[in-house]
Design an enzyme around this catalytic site. Structure first.
Site, mmCIF file in Angstrom:
data_model
loop_
_atom_site.group_PDB
_atom_site.id
_atom_site.type_symbol
_atom_site.label_atom_id
_atom_site.label_comp_id
_atom_site.label_asym_id
_atom_site.label_seq_id
_atom_site.Cartn_x
_atom_site.Cartn_y
_atom_site.Cartn_z
ATOM 1 N N GLU A 170 -51.875 -28.102 23.219
ATOM 2 C CA GLU A 170 -51.733 -29.321 24.005
ATOM 3 C C GLU A 170 -50.849 -30.334 23.289
ATOM 4 O O GLU A 170 -50.064 -31.059 23.916
ATOM 5 C CB GLU A 170 -53.113 -29.934 24.282
ATOM 6 C CG GLU A 170 -53.116 -31.082 25.284
ATOM 7 C CD GLU A 170 -52.907 -32.460 24.664
ATOM 8 O OE1 GLU A 170 -52.750 -33.430 25.423
ATOM 9 O OE2 GLU A 170 -52.890 -32.567 23.403
ATOM 10 N N ASP A 194 -56.076 -27.359 19.451
ATOM 11 C CA ASP A 194 -55.078 -27.616 18.408
ATOM 12 C C ASP A 194 -55.103 -29.075 17.981
ATOM 13 O O ASP A 194 -55.584 -29.952 18.697
ATOM 14 C CB ASP A 194 -53.674 -27.241 18.898
ATOM 15 C CG ASP A 194 -53.213 -28.086 20.086
ATOM 16 O OD1 ASP A 194 -54.015 -28.283 21.019
ATOM 17 O OD2 ASP A 194 -52.052 -28.541 20.067
#
Length: 404
Positions: free
Chosen positions: A174, A81
Site C-alpha cells: 500500500e 507493509d
C-alpha cells in the site's frame, strides 16, 4: 485474549517495508513473513478459511451467524507493509506508562517527540504511549489497523456477537501505491468495507485527494565550460526554471485541509540531463486537472523558449477522490458514526490529505471509507500511538458489526 496493542508489539518487529524500486508482486518477499503469521493467527481465532495467495494478499471470512444471513456483508482491510520513507527494520517499540503529557526523549537517537510539534499529545495524559526508540519508524501504519481488526474478530467470536458475514483482508505494498492492484474484490466477497488506515480514533474519512505523479525530464548540452558560450545548455538550470514557474504557495508545507499542492519529491541530474519527480494532489477534480494542465503549459512554454524536446513531461494518474463512490451508499458512514458514538466518542468526518487502498477499491466496486487507528506521526521516527486509543478503535470495529 490479547489486547490490540499486544498484537501491535508482536507485528512491528516483523520487517515488512515495501520496495518502491521492485517490479515484483509483492515488492518484497519479506512481506510474506507477516502474511503467514496472520493466517496462522486467524485460524486460531476461528477464521477457518484464512489463506494467503501467491501475491501476498491475505483473505478470510467469518460466516454469518444463524438468522443473520441476509445482513449486508461487511469487510475490514488493513495493509501489512511499512513505508520505505524511513528505516523499518529492527523496530524496538517503547512503552511509556502513565504518560505525563510532556516531551519524550526517543532512546539514545538524539530525537525528541515534542508537544510543540504534536500538540495532541497533551490529550494523552495518563495513557500508555507507544513510541519508537528514534532509530526506526514504528509501523503502526498500518499494523495497528491489523491488530485492531484481529482483536475485534477474536472478540466477536469469543463473545458470540451475532453478525452477518464478515470479510477480512490484509494487503501488501500500500505504501508504494500498489496495495489494491491485485486485490480480488470478487473473491473478498464484501458488499461494503472499511480500511483501518487513518490516524486519530473516531475519525471517519471518505474524501481523499485526487492524485497524479509527474516526471519532468530536461535535456541540456554539455561542453567544456571554457568554451561553453552560446553552446552549453545546463539542464539543471532549466529544471530550476521549470520549478520556479509553479505556484510557490501551493506546496505541502504551506497548505492544509482541502488545499491541493505540487510536491517535488526527488531530483537528480547533471548538465546533460535532469529529472524532477512530482506528486500532484487536490480534492477538487477540476482544480486537480487544472494543476496537471498548468504543468503541461509550463513545459510547452519552455520548449517554445529553448527548443522542442528540451522538456519532456509525463503525468500518470494514481487514484481519485472516493467521495463520488461513497455518496450513493452513505449508510456505511452512518454505521461508522453510530459505532463511534457507542464507543463513547463524537465521530468526526475528515478529508484525507493522501490516499488509501480504500480509494482505489471504491472505484473497483467496493465502497470503502477509512477509519482511524489511533496513531500519529506516520512514516518516520516520531510515529506514536496509545494503548487506550487502540482499544477504542477495536471497539468501533465491533460496534460496526453490531450496527449493521
Amino acid at each position: 485474549m490479547k489486547r490490540a496493542y499486544e498484537r501491535l508489539l508482536d507485528y512491528v518487529v516483523v520487517y515488512t517495508t515495501s520496495d518502491e524500486k521492485s517490479q515484483t508482486v509483492p515488492s518484497a518477499e519479506r512481506e510474506f513473513d507477516l502474511a503467514h503469521k496472520l493466517v496462522a493467527e486467524m485460524k486460531e481465532i476461528g477464521i477457518a478459511d484464512a489463506h494467503v495467495d501467491d501475491k501476498c494478499y491475505v483473505y478470510g471470512t467469518l460466516p454469518a451467524t444463524q438468522g443473520m444471513e441476509d445482513k449486508p456483508v461487511i469487510g475490514f482491510i488493513a495493509h501489512m507493509d511499512t513505508a520505505p520513507d524511513f528505516c523499518g527494520q529492527g523496530v524496538k517499540p517503547v512503552l511509556h506508562e502513565n504518560y505525563d503529557g510532556g516531551d519524550v526523549v526517543l532512546g539514545k537517537s538524539g530525537r525528541t517527540l515534542s508537544v510543540k510539534d504534536f500538540p495532541h499529545l497533551k490529550n494523552y495524559v495518563g495513557r500508555t504511549l507507544i513510541t519508537t526508540d528514534g532509530t526506526t519508524l514504528l509501523g503502526a501504519d498500518d499494523k495497528a489497523g491489523i491488530a485492531e481488526i484481529m482483536t475485534a474478530m477474536e472478540c466477536i467470536v469469543a463473545d458470540k456477537i451475532p453478525h452477518g458475514k464478515i470479510c477480512i483482508g490484509f494487503t501488501p505494498d500500500e505504501e508504494i501505491g500498489e496495495g489494491a492492484d491485485a486485490f480480488d474484490v470478487a473473491h473478498f466477497g464484501a458488499d461494503y468495507a472499511y480500511t483501518l488506515d487513518g490516524d486519530l480514533e473516531g475519525n471517519i474519512e471518505y474524501e481523499n485527494f485526487n492524485a497524479s505523479g509527474a516526471k519532468v525530464t530536461v535535456h541540456g548540452n554539455n561542453v567544456h565550460p571554457g568554451s561553453a558560450k552560446d553552446i552549453m545548455v545546463n539542464s539543471q538550470t532549466l529544471a530550476m526554471e521549470f520549478h520556479s514557474m509553479l505556484p510557490k504557495e501551493e506546496v505541502p508545507e504551506k497548505t492544509s485541509g482541502y488545499e491541493g499542492f505540487y510536491h517535488l519529491t526527488d531530483m537528480q541530474g547533471d548538465v546533460e540531463k535532469t529529472e524532477l519527480l512530482y506528486i500532484i494532489r487536490d480534492h477538487d477534480l477540476d482544480k486537480f486537472h487544472a494543476k496537471e494542465e498548468n504543468m503541461r503549459r509550463i513545459a510547452k512554454k519552455l520548449n517554445e523558449k529553448y527548443g522542442q524536446g528540451t522538456v519532456e513531461l509525463e503525468i500518470k494518474e494514481s487514484y481519485r477522490n472516493m467521495r463520488s463512490q461513497i455518496e450513493g451508499c452513505m449508510e456505511i458512514i452512518d454505521w461508522a458514526k453510530e459505532a463511534t458514538r457507542m464507543a463513547g466518542l463524537t465521530p468526526k468526518t475528515v478529508a484525507i490529505r493522501g490516499g488509501t487502498d480504500g480509494a482505489r477499491l471504491s472505484f473497483m466496486g467496493l465502497p470503502c471509507p477509512n477509519l482511524g487507528t489511533g496513531g500519529y506521526g506516520f512514516h518516520g521516527p516520531y510515529e506514536h500511538i496509545t494503548v487506550e486509543g487502540m482499544d477504542v478503535c477495536t471497539d468501533i470495529v465491533c460496534n460496526i458489526v453490531k450496527s449493521v
